[in-house]
Design an enzyme around this catalytic site. Structure first.
Site, PDB file in Angstrom:
ATOM      1  CD  GLU A   1      -2.810   1.217   2.409  1.00 29.03           C
ATOM      2  OE1 GLU A   1      -3.433   2.265   2.573  1.00 29.03           O
ATOM      3  OE2 GLU A   1      -2.880   0.238   3.185  1.00 29.03           O
TER       4      GLU A   1
ATOM      5  CE  LYS B   1       3.247   0.181   4.806  1.00 27.33           C
ATOM      6  NZ  LYS B   1       2.088  -0.044   3.936  1.00 27.33           N
TER       7      LYS B   1
ATOM      8  NE  ARG C   1       3.107  -8.787  10.397  1.00 32.37           N
ATOM      9  CZ  ARG C   1       3.051  -7.712   9.582  1.00 32.37           C
ATOM     10  NH1 ARG C   1       4.015  -6.819   9.582  1.00 32.37           N
ATOM     11  NH2 ARG C   1       2.012  -7.521   8.812  1.00 32.37           N
TER      12      ARG C   1
HETATM   13  P1  ATP Z   1      -0.307  -1.757   6.589  1.00 30.60           P
HETATM   14  O1  ATP Z   1      -0.630  -1.774   8.027  1.00 30.60           O
HETATM   15  O2  ATP Z   1      -0.235  -0.390   6.007  1.00 30.60           O
HETATM   16  O3  ATP Z   1      -1.087  -2.735   5.748  1.00 30.60           O
HETATM   17  P2  ATP Z   1       1.901  -3.485   5.969  1.00 30.60           P
HETATM   18  O4  ATP Z   1       3.185  -3.548   6.720  1.00 30.60           O
HETATM   19  O5  ATP Z   1       1.041  -4.684   5.860  1.00 30.60           O
HETATM   20  O6  ATP Z   1       1.163  -2.254   6.598  1.00 30.60           O
HETATM   21  P3  ATP Z   1       1.744  -3.308   3.117  1.00 30.60           P
HETATM   22  O7  ATP Z   1       2.138  -2.191   2.244  1.00 30.60           O
HETATM   23  O8  ATP Z   1       0.322  -3.714   3.139  1.00 30.60           O
HETATM   24  O9  ATP Z   1       2.234  -2.929   4.555  1.00 30.60           O
HETATM   25  O10 ATP Z   1       2.679  -4.559   2.856  1.00 30.60           O
HETATM   26  C1  ATP Z   1       2.933  -5.090   1.597  1.00 30.60           C
HETATM   27  C2  ATP Z   1       3.282  -6.539   1.739  1.00 30.60           C
HETATM   28  O11 ATP Z   1       4.403  -6.706   2.604  1.00 30.60           O
HETATM   29  C3  ATP Z   1       2.144  -7.338   2.318  1.00 30.60           C
HETATM   30  O12 ATP Z   1       1.967  -8.490   1.529  1.00 30.60           O
HETATM   31  C4  ATP Z   1       2.598  -7.669   3.694  1.00 30.60           C
HETATM   32  O13 ATP Z   1       2.083  -8.894   4.113  1.00 30.60           O
HETATM   33  C5  ATP Z   1       4.115  -7.699   3.573  1.00 30.60           C
HETATM   34  N1  ATP Z   1       4.755  -7.352   4.839  1.00 30.60           N
HETATM   35  C6  ATP Z   1       4.572  -6.238   5.573  1.00 30.60           C
HETATM   36  N2  ATP Z   1       5.285  -6.292   6.717  1.00 30.60           N
HETATM   37  C7  ATP Z   1       5.954  -7.470   6.705  1.00 30.60           C
HETATM   38  C8  ATP Z   1       6.856  -8.121   7.606  1.00 30.60           C
HETATM   39  N3  ATP Z   1       7.221  -7.563   8.766  1.00 30.60           N
HETATM   40  N4  ATP Z   1       7.347  -9.328   7.250  1.00 30.60           N
HETATM   41  C9  ATP Z   1       6.989  -9.898   6.091  1.00 30.60           C
HETATM   42  N5  ATP Z   1       6.143  -9.354   5.203  1.00 30.60           N
HETATM   43  C10 ATP Z   1       5.615  -8.151   5.497  1.00 30.60           C
END
Ligand code: ATP
Ligand code: MG
Length: 590
Positions: A65, A306, A296
């Site tokens: 996002e 974030k 994660r």
């Molecule tokens: P938000 O709360 O804004 O959704 P987010 O960390 O999930 O935050 P995204 O931009 O939705 O951010 O993440 C993009 C991709 O990265 C998603 O598929 C998410 O699952 C993955 N991702 C985010 N944080 C992690 C993490 N700590 N480890 C592994 N994958 C992650």
């Protein structure tokens, strides 16, 4: 540090298997996705009908996002998704999941593109925006209404919350649940036309208010938002909810394996329910994507939320999104971390179903291993103290030869100038040496690395007793590399740069952003755990060749660690350096 730390980088070993690879391999063996037609661009069932079967054997996606910069956790997901596509002859899409109009910005889109490219991955023609599917999503919502699978609810948010039930109690049906399809269609179109205020109505899927899975209790799928979208502008007054939009994005792009983090596990039944309904209606083609959850990355000594990263930047606890202290990929890049190090890290930590914490030291170790293999060696004095060689003629100079990489002799040697006055590290002199100290002290001899053996004769002090210069005499026939040099046996071996030739410049010594492994644990404000010493700026004396370092060139400063010429603040002929990571060993301290 591993035993072979000084060996050149080994050929990459084959990827370690994990449960996701096993699923992919089983699907490939069963031919599950063999017929996934692909019309060359995302689209509904009709667009793909008749399209030739695609050469890509699987399709994954990385769906950020655009509401923040990517961080080290995202790197895990990027390496996983792009790595699967690479290893199984597939394609990986970069899709901006920009369904929320309020927090998204072009700056973030650009930063995400940069970061994924920097990590070494390429999505080819498969770069997409979820907002390009808004028309289809709006159609899909109307289809659900017409087929009796969605209704407009006009309860307040509070009423909806109250009637949702709990983990142990079922929810209650909304009084609006049995509106006719005509009435629902009319209301939904008027929501979109801008007739109602935010929150006046929502469109909900009609599933089961008594479901044991709360996510199936008629989840909201569209809401009214009078907001300007960063790409769609003011076209829309309704926006799809993430849980509705995401499965549709995957299906339109014919994703085969939709990999996400564990918190979406309870959403999977809705993901499947929604896609089945739309496939039934002929809107989407089968086979449908399969959602697979993995744990994660949680990393000690940093925060990967974030919200917290935005706070650190906005409240200026750090100097912007690419501050080398931050766990953003933009920050890591400036700090001197490498894409190869991140890819090795992703391999090393693996992929699992259960949450766990990875120690920050594992990441540092991966960076160190990679930098050790590839960074040229240079000499830097970080805490300079003058050394005067009293029996070396003033005005004379000569060259000493230093290897660029001791384990890779093919990288050659470079000349470093030697003269009467040098800079050495302050800690390499002790007026009263502690036990076991083999470096400079009055009466002791050491080797000036790649140069001569010198014998310390004393020091000068200022009025308050601080040592301001050390004196010594050199042994003219002891120069490294000349016959007879080996006859001199000394225990200390210290580095130096010629004072007349040195490049004096700013060096930033970075350390971990937080002093606690789990910032904010035990109810503390995580900001209290910030490490005030995570950035130290010093004036160092470097060997003259470093003046010509290009932005992002990385070096090992002998005995100190790995450093990079800052890509933002360096000027031609005047680089400044950032420390990426220290050396774990204590070479030369003996
Ligand atoms: P938000 O709360 O804004 O959704 P987010 O960390 O999930 O935050 P995204 O931009 O939705 O951010 O993440 C993009 C991709 O990265 C998603 O598929 C998410 O699952 C993955 N991702 C985010 N944080 C992690 C993490 N700590 N480890 C592994 N994958 C992650
Ligand atoms: Mg997310």
């Amino acid at each position: 540090m591993s035993k072979d730390k000084n060996a050149p980088a080994a050929a990459p070993s084959p990827p370690v298997s994990n449960f996701i690879r096993q699923i992919v391999e089983a699907d490939l063996a069963a031919g599950k996705h063999a017929g996934v037609a692909w019309a060359g661009k995302p689209g509904p069932a009709a667009a793909h009908a008749g399209a030739p079967p695609d050469a890509a054997k699987i399709r994954t996606r990385f769906p950020p996002e655009p509401n923040g910069y990517l961080h080290i956790g995202h790197a895990k997901s990027i390496c996983l998704n792009f790595g699967l596509a690479r290893d199984y002859g597939g394609a990986c899409h970069l899709r901006f999941d920009d369904t929320n109009p309020e927090k998204e910005e072009q700056e973030y889109v650009d930063a995400i593109v940069d970061a994924v490219r920097w990590l070494g991955f390429d999505w080819g023609p498969n770069g997409y925006f979820a907002s390009d599917y808004f028309d289809f999503m709006y159609e899909a919502a109307q289809h659900l209404i017409r087929s009796g699978h969605a209704y407009v609810d006009s309860q307040s948010a509070e009423e909806m919350r109250a009637s949702r039930g709990t983990l142990t109690e079922p929810g209650r049906d909304s009084p609006h649940r049995n509106r006719s399809a005509e009435e629902n269609l009319d209301l939904f179109r008027r929501m979109e036309a801008g007739e109602f205020a935010d929150g006046a109505h929502v469109l909900r899927a009609k599933i089961d208010m008594a479901s044991g899975n709360i996510n199936l209790r008629d989840p909201a799928i569209y809401r009214i938002r009078h907001a300007t979208h960063h790409r769609a502008g003011d076209t829309w007054n309704v926006y799809p909810m993430y849980t509705f939009a995401h499965p549709i994005e995957d299906a339109l792009e014919r994703i085969t394996h939709s990999i996400c983090t564990l918190e979406f596990e309870d959403q999977r039944p809705f993901y499947d329910w929604l896609l089945e309904r739309l496939a039934e209606g002929g809107l989407l083609a089968k086979p449908l994507p399969q959602q697979i959850e993995f744990a994660r990355l949680n990393l000690s000594y940093v925060v990967l939320s974030k919200r917290k990263l935005i706070q650190l930047v906005q409240e200026k606890h750090v100097d912007g999104w690419d501050d080398p202290r931050l766990p953003t990929l933009a920050g890591a890049r400036r700090r001197g971390y490498t894409p190869e190090g991140f890819r090795a890290f992703a391999e090393r930590i693996g992929v699992a179903k259960a949450d766990s914490w990875i120690d920050y030291g594992v990441l540092e170790e991966c960076m160190r291993d990679d930098l050790n293999a590839r960074a040229l060696r240079r000499i830097a004095v970080l805490d300079p103290l003058k050394l005067v060689i009293d029996n070396y003629p003033g005005g004379q100079e000569e060259e000493c030869l230093a290897p660029n990489h001791p384990q890779q002799p093919e990288l050659g040697k470079r000349a470093v100038p030697f003269s009467r006055e040098l800079w050495i590290e302050r800690e390499d002199f002790a007026e009263a040496p502690p036990k076991g100290y083999f470096r400079l002290f009055p009466g002791n001899s050491v080797r000036l690395r790649y140069g001569f053996v010198v014998k310390c004769t004393g020091c000068d002090k200022d009025a308050s007793g601080n040592v301001i210069a050390v004196h010594c005499e050199y042994l003219p026939d002891s120069k490294s590399g000349t016959p007879g040099a080996d006859a001199y046996k000394v225990k200390g071996n210290i580095h130096w740069v010629s004072a007349a030739h040195a490049y004096r410049c700013e060096v930033r010594l970075y350390d971990r952003l937080f002093r606690e492994a789990n910032p904010g644990a035990g109810g503390r404000d995580y900001l209290e755990d910030l490490n005030p010493n995570a950035k130290q700026v010093i004036a160092a004396q470097l060997e003259p060749a470093l003046r010509n370092a290009k932005p992002e060139e990385r070096f090992q400063f002998e005995r100190h660690g790995y450093f990079v010429a800052d890509r933002v603040d360096s000027k031609p002929g005047a680089p400044v350096f950032n420390r990426a990571v220290t050396l774990k060993d204590s070479w030369g301290k003996g």
